[in-house]
Design an enzyme around this catalytic site. Structure first.
Site, PDB file in Angstrom:
ATOM      1  CE  LYS A 155      -1.270   2.456   3.903  1.00 31.72           C
ATOM      2  NZ  LYS A 155      -0.249   2.991   4.649  1.00 31.72           N
ATOM      3  CG  ASP A 184      -4.942  -3.286   4.879  1.00 28.88           C
ATOM      4  OD1 ASP A 184      -4.258  -3.279   5.977  1.00 28.88           O
ATOM      5  OD2 ASP A 184      -5.719  -2.572   4.573  1.00 28.88           O
ATOM      6  CG  HIS A 185       0.592  -3.904   7.999  1.00 31.58           C
ATOM      7  ND1 HIS A 185       0.280  -2.614   7.849  1.00 31.58           N
ATOM      8  CD2 HIS A 185       0.519  -3.570   9.624  1.00 31.58           C
ATOM      9  CE1 HIS A 185       0.339  -1.850   8.899  1.00 31.58           C
ATOM     10  NE2 HIS A 185       0.484  -2.446   9.986  1.00 31.58           N
ATOM     11  CE  LYS A 189      -1.703  -4.328  12.687  1.00 28.51           C
ATOM     12  NZ  LYS A 189      -0.486  -4.269  13.581  1.00 28.51           N
ATOM     13  CD  GLU A 223      -0.257   5.127  13.610  1.00 29.19           C
ATOM     14  OE1 GLU A 223       0.763   4.627  13.484  1.00 29.19           O
ATOM     15  OE2 GLU A 223      -0.566   5.692  12.521  1.00 29.19           O
ATOM     16  CG  HIS A 247      -4.435  -0.246   7.919  1.00 26.75           C
ATOM     17  ND1 HIS A 247      -3.985  -0.989   7.095  1.00 26.75           N
ATOM     18  CD2 HIS A 247      -3.488   0.884   8.155  1.00 26.75           C
ATOM     19  CE1 HIS A 247      -2.776  -0.652   6.683  1.00 26.75           C
ATOM     20  NE2 HIS A 247      -2.540   0.562   7.382  1.00 26.75           N
ATOM     21  CE  LYS A 337       1.490   8.461  10.920  1.00 30.58           C
ATOM     22  NZ  LYS A 337       1.551   7.250  11.519  1.00 30.58           N
TER      23      LYS A 337
HETATM   24  C1  BG6 Z   1       1.015   2.032   8.051  1.00 31.85           C
HETATM   25  C2  BG6 Z   1       0.839   3.396   7.938  1.00 31.85           C
HETATM   26  O1  BG6 Z   1       0.219   1.375   6.978  1.00 31.85           O
HETATM   27  O2  BG6 Z   1       0.281   1.528   9.305  1.00 31.85           O
HETATM   28  C3  BG6 Z   1       1.644   4.126   9.155  1.00 31.85           C
HETATM   29  O3  BG6 Z   1       1.342   3.847   6.746  1.00 31.85           O
HETATM   30  C4  BG6 Z   1       1.358   3.436  10.424  1.00 31.85           C
HETATM   31  O4  BG6 Z   1       1.453   5.420   9.009  1.00 31.85           O
HETATM   32  C5  BG6 Z   1       1.292   2.179  10.369  1.00 31.85           C
HETATM   33  O5  BG6 Z   1       2.009   3.901  11.459  1.00 31.85           O
HETATM   34  C6  BG6 Z   1       0.359   1.583  11.608  1.00 31.85           C
HETATM   35  O6  BG6 Z   1       0.490   0.175  11.859  1.00 31.85           O
HETATM   36  P1  BG6 Z   1       0.449  -0.505  12.998  1.00 31.85           P
HETATM   37  O7  BG6 Z   1       0.612  -2.293  12.580  1.00 31.85           O
HETATM   38  O8  BG6 Z   1       1.655  -0.043  14.012  1.00 31.85           O
HETATM   39  O9  BG6 Z   1      -0.774  -0.129  13.809  1.00 31.85           O
END
Ligand code: BG6
Length: 489
Positions: A155, A184-185, A189, A223, A247, A337
């Protein structure tokens, strides 16, 4: 699912291999899969990039990364075995000659011509189309004789609906959709997958999982970190493109989708697309009353950010899903953030009991809280009789915590699961072309109204807070409030 043929040797080619993602996530994940003997027996990993590395210096660079970023212990011996399969090729992404060289090198490294290949695009979005085009021109994407060629794309996929459509067209010139794995990581999870397991591996939730019993849904991805030297990528992109288009909307689909006929990639993704299609894009007037955008104080002084930047680092949205299950139930989404703490959670708030039968009863609704991170688990809040009181109730929680139930470090890195799925040809946890475009069709009108009409105005919030007052107002208008902390929830 594509044919799984893990007995065949496999090569993983990572473009952008000198970058952060490879060092922090991809190699630690691949190494752990290797240690768990989940990777194909014959696995080679070839890093490609514009930065000069020899095989040796590449391995050294990755080992340094392992020491900083791996979340598990490993021995030097294990690393040496794994690292002997790591190589590096320097080249450009735009020159077809470099891809011819890559093809020749791969032929040399792969002693069996029936070798599967996974190409991983760990590069900025504007670069990957030319990589795919050059791989196509040099005949490296064609699937023959039962071996496969797959491409994983990081992404963000586009910056708007229009650019996402263009990218999809470019991709489809060279690849069939079933060769494409848009990552989409969040979907990797465990706790995010557990949303589906909570809903569909149990019978107790489904009968009440609808507008008759659910008052509203809150999805928070907060975050603690700020920009973290990522101004080059983040400024001008902002939280809506960075977090919501992918996400947060993905989380929403998992909460709201209908039970799929099976967990196959096509059944699952069909249902997700249906949910996204049922969200009516907001008109400019609706954007004013249903969205909040804000920037943390001090953002414009961050290194690499313009003094006049209007990039939103926080957003809150109120969305409605127009279907029989969810009509009239607000879904409140927020992410930002530099907030008070790192916390991703989904709160399903049920309706209040229709009648307060007990005189001292305060009307507290039941709540199901899915804690996605960091304290992974599920809480069910309900009312119990307070002991030694005639009529009083107290809110109590039934709790499940991953670390208590399954042991500390039971949860692997999201990329492990996603890489393994891509190798095994299971695309369920990857986003399909139409899914990405439908998600953009929800986000695009908001971005356009923010940019062209400058409404709602950009609010400012204090670092380490829970966002601007406007975000609280969004819920207060509906007589509701954000539930911020574990104790609160
Ligand atoms: C990423 C964003 O896809 O996801 C980042 O580009 C963000 O800005 C991150 O910090 C958050 O991922 P996680 O796994 O730490 O919640």
């Amino acid at each position: 699912m594509n044919t799984i043929n893990n007995k065949l040797p496999t090569t993983i080619i990572i473009f952008g291999a000198s970058g952060d993602l490879t060092q922090r996530k991809l190699i630690p994940s691949l190494f752990n899969l290797f240690r768990k003997r989940k990777t194909p027996k014959q696995l080679q990993i070839i890093g490609c990039g514009t930065t000069e590395f020899s095989n040796e210096s590449f391995r050294k660079h990755l080992l340094e990364g392992m020491k900083n970023f791996a979340t598990y212990k490993f021995t030097q011996e294990e690393w040496n075995i794994f690292a002997s399969n790591l190589r590096y090729l320097t080249g450009t992404y735009s020159e077809v000659e470099d891809f011819k060289k890559l093809a020749e090198q791969l032929k040399k490294y792969e002693d069996n011509e029936n070798t599967n290949r996974l190409y991983y695009m760990a590069v900025p979005p504007k670069i990957f189309p030319s990589i795919i085009e050059n791989l196509h021109k040099t005949d490296q994407l064609e699937e023959r004789k039962g071996y496969w060629r797959r491409v994983v794309i990081e992404k963000p996929f586009g910056t708007s609906l229009e650019t996402a459509i263009t990218l999809n067209k470019q991709v489809h010139k060279a690849l069939h959709e079933n060769q494409v794995y848009r990552i989409d990581h969040y979907l990797g999870k465990e706790t995010v997958q557990n949303i589906l397991f909570t809903r569909f591996a149990n019978t107790i939730y489904e009968p009440i999982w609808n507008r008759n019993y659910i008052d509203h849904v809150q999805i928070t991805v907060a975050e603690k970190v700020g920009l973290e030297h990522r101004a080059g990528y983040y400024d001008g992109v902002g939280v809506l493109r960075d977090m919501f288009q992918n996400h947060l909307l993905q989380l929403l689909t998992l909460v709201a989708m209908e039970p799929p006929a099976s967990f196959s990639a096509s059944h699952l993704r069909n249902e997700k697309v249906k949910v996204l299609s049922a969200i009516k894009p907001l008109s400019p007037e609706e954007v004013l009353t249903n969205t909040v955008r804000a920037q943390y104080k001090g953002y414009s002084q961050e290194k690499g950010v313009g003094a006049e930047s209007t990039t939103a680092t926080f957003a809150a949205l109120r969305l409605f899903i127009n279907n029989w299950r969810w009509q009239g139930v607000p879904f409140y989404l927020r992410s930002g953030k530099n907030l008070s703490e790192k916390q991703s959670q989904i709160i399903i708030q049920f309706k209040e009991p229709p009648l307060a039968m007990f005189p001292m009863q305060t009307m507290k609704p039941n709540m199901l809280v899915l804690f996605l991170q960091p304290d992974e688990g599920v809480h069910l809040r309900f009312e119990a009789k307070a002991p030694d009181k005639v009529n009083e109730t107290r809110s109590v929680d039934m709790e499940f915590h991953y670390d208590e139930a399954f042991g500390k470090s039971a949860i692997p890195e999201a990329y492990e699961r996603l890489l393994l799925d891509a190798i095994q040809g299971d695309a369920s946890l990857f986003t399909r072309a139409d899914e990405v475009e439908t998600a953009w069709s929800i986000i695009d009108p908001i971005l356009q109204t923010w940019d062209t009409h400058q409404t709602p105005p950009l609010a400012v919030y204090k670092p380490s807070s829970w966002g601007p007052a406007e975000s609280d107002m969004l819920l207060a208008k509906d007589g509701r409030r954000w539930l911020n902390e574990e104790s609160d929830a």
